[in-house]
Each structure stands twice: as C-alpha cells, then as structure tokens.
Design a protein around this motif. Sequence first.
Motif, PDB file in Angstrom:
ATOM      1  N   THR A 114     -51.431 -32.919 -38.801  1.00 25.78           N
ATOM      2  CA  THR A 114     -50.201 -32.407 -38.260  1.00 25.78           C
ATOM      3  C   THR A 114     -50.514 -30.878 -38.386  1.00 25.78           C
ATOM      4  O   THR A 114     -51.627 -30.393 -38.325  1.00 25.78           O
ATOM      5  CB  THR A 114     -49.380 -33.049 -39.554  1.00 25.78           C
ATOM      6  OG1 THR A 114     -49.751 -32.088 -40.858  1.00 25.78           O
ATOM      7  CG2 THR A 114     -49.033 -34.044 -39.819  1.00 25.78           C
TER       8      THR A 114
ATOM      9  N   GLY B  73     -48.992 -42.953 -42.870  1.00 25.53           N
ATOM     10  CA  GLY B  73     -48.204 -42.230 -41.628  1.00 25.53           C
ATOM     11  C   GLY B  73     -48.046 -43.420 -40.509  1.00 25.53           C
ATOM     12  O   GLY B  73     -48.256 -44.604 -40.783  1.00 25.53           O
TER      13      GLY B  73
ATOM     14  N   ASN C 208     -49.597 -48.127 -36.305  1.00 26.98           N
ATOM     15  CA  ASN C 208     -50.455 -47.096 -37.293  1.00 26.98           C
ATOM     16  C   ASN C 208     -51.734 -47.495 -37.148  1.00 26.98           C
ATOM     17  O   ASN C 208     -52.323 -48.478 -36.679  1.00 26.98           O
ATOM     18  CB  ASN C 208     -50.031 -47.214 -38.596  1.00 26.98           C
ATOM     19  CG  ASN C 208     -50.674 -45.902 -39.545  1.00 26.98           C
ATOM     20  OD1 ASN C 208     -50.760 -44.792 -38.937  1.00 26.98           O
ATOM     21  ND2 ASN C 208     -51.126 -46.054 -40.700  1.00 26.98           N
TER      22      ASN C 208
HETATM   23  C1  LIG Z   1     -49.423 -38.378 -39.196  1.00 22.82           C
HETATM   24  S1  LIG Z   1     -49.907 -39.238 -37.863  1.00 22.82           S
HETATM   25  C2  LIG Z   1     -51.534 -39.924 -38.376  1.00 22.82           C
HETATM   26  C3  LIG Z   1     -51.945 -41.053 -37.900  1.00 22.82           C
HETATM   27  O1  LIG Z   1     -52.925 -41.043 -36.712  1.00 22.82           O
HETATM   28  C4  LIG Z   1     -53.951 -41.570 -36.902  1.00 22.82           C
HETATM   29  O2  LIG Z   1     -54.545 -42.006 -35.994  1.00 22.82           O
HETATM   30  P1  LIG Z   1     -55.710 -41.335 -35.089  1.00 22.82           P
HETATM   31  O3  LIG Z   1     -56.813 -40.808 -36.374  1.00 22.82           O
HETATM   32  O4  LIG Z   1     -56.357 -42.257 -34.434  1.00 22.82           O
HETATM   33  O5  LIG Z   1     -55.112 -40.215 -34.377  1.00 22.82           O
HETATM   34  C5  LIG Z   1     -53.525 -42.842 -37.891  1.00 22.82           C
HETATM   35  O6  LIG Z   1     -53.037 -43.985 -37.209  1.00 22.82           O
HETATM   36  C6  LIG Z   1     -52.592 -41.839 -38.862  1.00 22.82           C
HETATM   37  O7  LIG Z   1     -51.922 -42.931 -39.503  1.00 22.82           O
END
Ligand SMILES: CSC[C@H]1O[C@H](OP(=O)(O)O)[C@H](O)[C@@H]1O
Length: 350
Positions: free
Chosen positions: A169, A240, A252
Amino acid sequence: MSTTYAGLQSVIWNDGKLDLLDQRLLPEEIVYLPLTTSEDVWEAIRHLKVRGAPAIGISAAYGVVLGSKDEQTIEGWLEQVDKQAEYLATSRPTAVNLFWALDRMKAAAAAIAGKGMSLEDSKAALLTEAIAIQSEDEETNRMIGEHALSLFKNDMGVLTHCNAGGLATAKYGTALAPFYLALERGITLRVYADETRPVLQGARLTAFELQQAGVDVTLICDNMAGMVMSKGWVDAVIVGTDRVAANGDVANKIGTYSVAVLAKAHGIPFYVACPLSTIDLNTPTGAEIPIEERSAEEVTEGFGKRTAPQGVKVFNPAFDVTPNEYVTAIITEKGIVQAPFEENLRKLFE
Ligand SMILES: CSC[C@H]1O[C@H](OP(=O)(O)O)[C@H](O)[C@@H]1O
C-alpha cells in the motif's frame, strides 16, 4: 498511528520519476528503481516488482502521468491519458484497485480538460490527482488499523497470509495496520505469518516488515496453519484482499480460502481488511472475479532453484476466492462490515 512508523515506502514520486522499491529483491536487498515511462510501470506491476492491490493502483496512476507527460496539446494529452490507462489495465487482472485508480485518473483528466487551463497546468493537476490517491491510501490505512485493532485484545495470536502491509500500500498496510498500531499502544499481539508460496510474500515481506517494526512475528509454512490453530495459538485471522465482490466473496492470495476453511473449522474469526477502493459492487459474486494465472517457473524454480522436474504440468493461480460465508467481517476505513454483506457493503457507498 504516530509518524514514528518508518516502514519502507513501496513507491515514491520523485521529481518527475517514480522511484519504485523492487520487492522481488526483499528481504535481502533494498533497491529503488527509477521508472520514467508507463512501460516501466506496466513491467514492474506484471513482474511483481511492485505488488499489493493499493500499491498497484497507486503505481498505475503515476504510470498514466508518465505516459502522457510529453503530449503537446490538450486534446492529444486527454487522448493519451485514456490510451495509457487502457494499456496499464492489461498489467494484471485481479486487483480491482488497478482499475479503480485508472478510472479515477481518466475522470480527473476529463474534468481538468474542461476547465480550460494551460496544458502545463493540466498536467500538473493530473499529477496532483495521483499524489492524492497515494496520500488518501495512507490515511485510509490508519483508519482501517483503528477499526481492526478494536477486534484484538492484549496477548492474542493473529494469523495472516501473504503481505497486506506497508509494502502492499502507500503505508501501514491494511491487514498489518493493526499490528503497528498495537505496538505503538503497548498492546502485545503474536503474529503468525504464512510464508505464502510460491512467491513467498509472507516470508519475504510480511515477516520482514513486522520484524523491522519490532512486532512479535513467527513465520510458518502454509501447511502449518491448521496445526497452529489446533494448538490454540490463533485467536483470529486477518488478511488483505485484491477484490471484494458485491456479495462479500473475497479474492485474495492463493491459499487464503484454505486458511478461511481452517479458521471456520476451529471457530476462529476470519477478518478481511480493505479500503473501499477494493470493494467492487459491479462484480456480483466471486465467480465473476478474474483470477490471474502465473508462470510455471514461479512454482518449479522460484528464486532460481529448481524444485520440480523439467516439463511437469503446473497450475499456478495467484489468487483464490473465499465465499462470504467464511468471512466474519470486512474491515474498512468506514468501519467493520458484517453479514448480510450484499446490503451492508452497498451502504458504505450511500
Ligand atoms: C493490501 S492488498 C495485498 C494483497 O495483494 C497480494 O497479491 P500480490 O502480492 O500478488 O499482489 C495478496 O493477495 C495480498 O493480500
């Protein structure tokens, strides 16, 4: 949250370029890449140099600015903004924050163009919009942290999956925000971080972030979550999300659904933390959420070490969907939302 929290920033707008922390190199190396084109941003999102729904949206917003900065007329600039937004929207399919941020940038550019400002002032105004998306996310996460912390008590054990921290974030994170707040207020929480195969966001990013901040974190393999819960060490789960459907189904990181089923089996509350920008009322249920599939190499030779035979068939979905019946509550900047999700999520936008 006080400003003492000094976690690494995932993206920094710096004098006409986007300095982006290359999260593929963490925790070993801290390297900021100077991105100067929208193609740089597209590639960074696609290859997870930057990842996490809000961070992806913020980076894409700056990508629109970078991709339209050389236009010489208002008409050409407006057209280029739309074109760049369309292009950046192809970088990854699941996190709705990407599309939310791009839509916001397109709408902002149209409104700016209607004001009759000079081209230079119009471009500056669009950059201000991207900066606002980033600064609003920081404030949103502080509020999510406050609401989430109200659910936790001193000495609780909390399990989390993947990384929904400051690195995902603008700052503080969503699921991890309450841990930083708890630390500042002398509330002790024991965090169990799933390593989160195959890209290991939990091991490489969450364990790193929390350890750096001084939060009590224990790293476990994904297949240990059930045993840790069975020992009574986990009082709550918080994760998240990349997209919440209108009915409260949650997309997720892959493995989240398994954690939710385990939590339900052990009578442990399962919380999902997200800003309103991750709630997609235009997607009715989880069945309609596009799930990104990534390369076989992420599974068979992650981080350069081959751990599976050449040519073996691989299925590598980057996300899964947790049906709303496994979700205890969705924690947003506007408060804690419980079932019936369809009705209560809509109320957030009224
Ligand atoms: C606060 S969003 C974080 C969310 O994004 C991650 O996915 P990625 O690392 O593949 O972008 C993961 O789903 C997290 O929970």
